[in-house]
Design an enzyme around this catalytic site. Structure first.
Site, PDB file in Angstrom:
ATOM      1  N   GLU A 217      78.769  90.300  55.195  1.00 19.99           N
ATOM      2  CA  GLU A 217      79.585  91.376  55.766  1.00 19.99           C
ATOM      3  C   GLU A 217      78.862  92.714  55.716  1.00 19.99           C
ATOM      4  OE1 GLU A 217      80.612  90.961  51.397  1.00 19.99           O
ATOM      5  OE2 GLU A 217      80.179  89.640  53.093  1.00 19.99           O
ATOM      6  N   LYS A 218      77.737  92.785  54.996  1.00 21.41           N
ATOM      7  CA  LYS A 218      76.989  94.043  54.891  1.00 21.41           C
ATOM      8  C   LYS A 218      76.010  94.241  56.041  1.00 21.41           C
ATOM      9  CE  LYS A 218      77.232  94.456  49.830  1.00 21.41           C
ATOM     10  NZ  LYS A 218      78.083  93.293  49.560  1.00 21.41           N
ATOM     11  N   CYS A 322      65.145  87.370  46.137  1.00 20.83           N
ATOM     12  CA  CYS A 322      65.368  86.401  45.066  1.00 20.83           C
ATOM     13  C   CYS A 322      64.046  85.884  44.516  1.00 20.83           C
ATOM     14  CB  CYS A 322      66.236  85.243  45.552  1.00 20.83           C
ATOM     15  SG  CYS A 322      65.455  84.202  46.795  1.00 20.83           S
ATOM     16  N   GLU A 422      69.616  89.734  36.487  1.00 18.89           N
ATOM     17  CA  GLU A 422      68.779  89.978  37.665  1.00 18.89           C
ATOM     18  C   GLU A 422      69.085  91.393  38.166  1.00 18.89           C
ATOM     19  OE1 GLU A 422      67.596  87.775  41.846  1.00 18.89           O
ATOM     20  OE2 GLU A 422      69.648  87.598  41.121  1.00 18.89           O
TER      21      GLU A 422
END
Length: 540
Positions: A217-218, A322, A422
């Site tokens: 959604e970003k 990641c 993280e």
């Protein structure tokens, strides 16, 4: 974003370099596809259902903000349950015809798609930079790494071959074939708006499945452009559908009885929820999640090459990868390395991604920036040394941007929050080990297992590292060892949940199921009796 200009986009375009502005006028920026989902001046992003871009009836939406300016780029509707059901129904309806389409025909769609992606790389990259913030050069890399998976899918006829053994018994043959599952779904993260969707739907649909994709959604724009290009390439109506939303749509994907498999890339919290919920509904799941990738630096490593690798892998994409190399373990004295590391990090330029000279852009949101700064502060309070602080950086002309400069923490230990979590920002943390064995133990005790690298001139050290390290992807003098698509993305431990990884042979296996056929063609002698004994290879 190039698909229809709003007032906000015009303001943004004024900030672009002359080189990008020239690109706006090029013919490849104005195809028929780019006009198909923009209705007038509306900022609302439609769903794609059954081959049509459909405005959602939902009154709720989320603003997509340019991370460098906070200007509204578009608005993402929270897709209704009825609209989601319609998307799944469209995929289900398209499946019988698509699965029976010759595999060579499905491959030709991918050949056309890869050509269209190449021609529209600049448009995709500018959209990614506008919505996600990464530099244009990095955004082009985002597109290209996804394009490699499309190219790999062009060889699906070979990848999907089964096995055959003749005369396994007297006049009996056995063979296996790989068949598509049906309707599959993908849930995408914000950090790679083009690459991750291209990890998912090209392999799935070329295997003969149909697909429901939920972009982040970003930054949904790249998925919308890719969907338009896929349809232009010849993908039939309903084979690829797009829905938007947050947790409600995610849960709907996990629960829907017609969806057979779910692919996810994102955080551990969301990933484990999706894995548990979708698996409980009988679905196949592949879930790539968080990471804490380490780089072990041996005293004999090439200094310049290693420093360049650490800076690029630690701060590229503002650390929002990641596979970012976020943790350095120096074996032996690290003082020399630390000083030079700070020097090179200071030389990086932080600016809006549209700045041709920018090395790193903003992080995705103000909330992300706050989280990164909080974790850095927790490290300082726990005893880490702050070698370089980028938390208060200001970029002229972009004072509202979510910028964080390169930040380096030293003397970090395994019990610190900044190590356990993280960070997902441009923060490099430095640890110390007296030996290679100690360094390997540090890495292996960490719960994550996405990737790990060693920098050394010793083949013996590299061999030991390769053999003993507990990580899915290993780099030897390579900081970000993401494999090309003829291999698979093989994260492990807490970085992955599921049985079959993304793309490569494992990806094809994930999106297909095996059917084994045993056949017999022979004349039986007249008067042959019935035998109720268990058949064996000695009898038929």
């Amino acid at each position: 974003m190039m698909l229809g200009f709003s007032v906000q986009r015009v303001r943004h375009m004024r900030r672009l370099s002359p080189r990008i502005l020239i690109g706006v006028g090029c013919s490849h920026f104005s195809t028929a596809a780019e006009r198909s989902w923009r209705h007038g001046d509306t900022l609302r992003v439609p769903n794609l259902i059954g081959g049509s871009f459909v405005d959602s009836h939902s009154s709720d939406s989320i603003d997509v903000l340019n991370p460098a300016t906070q200007e509204v780029v578009s608005r993402v509707p929270l897709t209704t349950k009825e609209e989601f059901k319609s998307a799944v129904a469209a995929a289900k309806e398209a499946f019988p015809s698509w699965r029976n389409t010759p595999i060579t025909t499905r491959q030709r769609v991918m050949f056309k798609l890869q050509d269209l992606i190449r021609k529209n790389t600049d448009k995709l990259a500018l959209n990614i930079t506008t919505e996600q913030g990464k530099t244009l050069k990095d955004a082009q890399g985002d597109v290209f790494r996804g394009l490699e998976v499309v190219e790999h899918a062009c060889g699906m006829a070979t990848l999907q071959m089964g096995e055959y053994v003749a005369n396994v018994s007297n006049g009996i043959d056995t063979y296996s074939i790989r068949e598509p599952l049906g309707v599959c779904a993908g849930i995408c993260p914000f950090n790679f708006p083009a690459m991750i969707p291209l990890w998912m739907f090209p392999v799935a649909v070329t295997c003969g499945n149909t697909y429901v994709l939920k972009p982040s959604e970003k930054d949904p724009g790249a998925s919308m452009i890719l969907a338009e290009l896929a349809m232009e390439a010849g993908l039939p109506n309903g084979v690829l559908n797009i829905v938007h939303g947050t947790h409600d749509i995610v849960n709907a994907i996990c629960d829907d009885d017609d969806i057979r498999a779910v692919s996810f890339v994102g955080s551990n919290t969301a990933g484990m929820h999706i894995y548990a919920r979708a698996s409980a509904s009988g679905k196949r799941v592949q879930s790539n999640m968080g990471a804490k990738n380490h780089g072990i630096v041996m005293p004999d490593a090439n200094v310049d090459a290693t420093l360049n690798a650490l800076v690029a892998a630690g701060f590229g994409a503002a650390g929002q990868r990641c596979m970012a190399l976020s943790t350095v373990v120096f074996v032996g004295d690290s003082k020399l390395w630390e000083e030079k590391l700070v020097e090179r990090a200071k030389a990086l330029k932080v600016s809006a991604g549209t700045d041709p000279e920018a090395d790193l852009g903003p992080v995705i949101s103000k909330q992300a920036k706050e989280r990164v700064c909080k974790l850095v502060q927790s490290g300082i309070e726990s005893g880490a040394r702050l070698l370089l602080d980028g938390r208060t950086i200001k970029v002229p002309g972009y004072e509202q941007g979510n910028f964080i400069g390169p930040t380096i923490l030293a003397d970090v230990t395994a019990d610190m929050e900044c190590y356990k979590e993280e960070i997902f920002g441009p923060v490099l943390i430095c640890m110390q080990a007296d030996s290679l064995e100690e360094a390997i133990n540090i890495v292996n005790r960490n719960k994550y297992g996405n990737g790990a690298a060693i920098f050394t001139s010793s083949g013996i050290a590299a061999r030991k590292f390769q053999t003993e390290i507990e990580a899915g992807q290993v780099g030897i003098n390579v900081p970000i060892p993401v494999p090309l698509p003829f291999f698979s993305f093989t994260g492990s431990k807490a970085s992955f949940a599921g049985d079959l990884n993304f793309y490569g042979k494992a990806g094809v296996q994930f999106y297909t199921q095996i059917k084994t056929v045993t056949q017999q063609w022979k004349d039986l002698p007249s008067g042959a009796g019935v035998s109720l004994a268990m058949p064996t290879s000695q009898k038929s």
